[in-house]
Design an enzyme around this catalytic site. Structure first.
Site, PDB file in Angstrom:
ATOM      1  CD  GLU A 124      -3.018  -1.445   2.034  1.00 12.04           C
ATOM      2  OE1 GLU A 124      -2.908  -0.684   3.157  1.00 12.04           O
ATOM      3  OE2 GLU A 124      -3.984  -1.962   1.848  1.00 12.04           O
TER       4      GLU A 124
ATOM      5  CD  GLU B 219      -4.662 -10.968  -5.987  1.00  7.33           C
ATOM      6  OE1 GLU B 219      -4.049  -9.853  -5.396  1.00  7.33           O
ATOM      7  OE2 GLU B 219      -6.070 -11.193  -5.585  1.00  7.33           O
TER       8      GLU B 219
HETATM    9  N1  THU Z   1      -5.978  -6.506  -2.318  1.00 10.00           N
HETATM   10  C1  THU Z   1      -5.073  -7.474  -2.742  1.00 10.00           C
HETATM   11  O1  THU Z   1      -3.822  -7.547  -2.504  1.00 10.00           O
HETATM   12  N2  THU Z   1      -5.770  -8.439  -3.470  1.00 10.00           N
HETATM   13  C2  THU Z   1      -6.875  -8.641  -3.633  1.00 10.00           C
HETATM   14  O2  THU Z   1      -7.267  -9.620  -4.284  1.00 10.00           O
HETATM   15  C3  THU Z   1      -7.914  -7.771  -3.331  1.00 10.00           C
HETATM   16  C4  THU Z   1      -7.404  -6.507  -2.427  1.00 10.00           C
HETATM   17  C5  THU Z   1      -5.278  -5.657  -1.359  1.00 10.00           C
HETATM   18  C6  THU Z   1      -5.401  -4.120  -1.970  1.00 10.00           C
HETATM   19  C7  THU Z   1      -5.253  -3.341  -0.618  1.00 10.00           C
HETATM   20  O3  THU Z   1      -3.953  -3.284  -0.290  1.00 10.00           O
HETATM   21  C8  THU Z   1      -6.374  -4.020   0.469  1.00 10.00           C
HETATM   22  O4  THU Z   1      -6.162  -5.390  -0.248  1.00 10.00           O
HETATM   23  C9  THU Z   1      -7.461  -3.670   0.583  1.00 10.00           C
HETATM   24  O5  THU Z   1      -8.254  -3.532  -0.445  1.00 10.00           O
END
Ligand code: THU
Length: 147
Positions: free
Chosen positions: A50, A61
């Protein structure tokens, strides 16, 4: 991915859960890990990263795909994805977001298996076609440029 590959599935599940421990998710607290199995048997992991400028966040992913591609891999057999439950919460299935489905489609066919993990014993397997039907991809062009 066939039934006989259950050992591979267990390795991917374990790898995704371990990768989630490395997530940098100070804003959402939602820690995600992904494990991508390449055609040569190597597992490439990724976690979400993030950013204070929220839209620059990268999902687990896509981190795994970019990790593998940057190591010269473009052929993949399966992907597993897991989220660690926040403190005190029950685990739930993690499924790839729309952007990640599209990036997976760049390299993977419709039959590509996506293993969505709830915990080390519970998971669901979807094909990429189920997650992204009627997809737009390189083969949607008549003359797809291939760098
Ligand atoms: N996120 C992922 O890494 N993969 C997913 O399949 C769904 C969302 C992350 C993005 C963000 O850092 C957090 O989860 C909340 O959306």
């Amino acid at each position: 991915m066939k039934q006989r590959d259950s050992r591979e599935i267990q390795i991917l599940i374990q790898s995704a859960l371990e990768a989630a421990q490395l997530a940098y998710a100070p804003y959402s607290g939602y820690r995600v890990g992904a494990a991508l199995l390449s055609a040569d048997g190597t597992v490439y992991t990724g976690c979400n990263v993030e950013c204070a400028s929220f839209s620059l966040t990268n999902c687990a992913e896509r981190t795994a795909v970019f990790h593998a591609v940057s190591r010269g891999q473009r052929a993949f057999s399966a992907l597993a994805v897991a989220a660690l439950p926040p403190e005190g919460a029950a685990p739930s299935y993690c499924v790839p977001c729309g952007a990640c489905r599209q990036v997976l489609r760049e390299f993977c066919p419709g039959e590509f298996p996506v293993i969505c993990i709830k915990n080390k014993n519970e998971y669901k397997v979807y094909t990429l076609e189920e997650l992204l039907p009627e997809s737009f991809a390189a083969d949607s062009f008549t003359e797809a440029p291939r760098p």
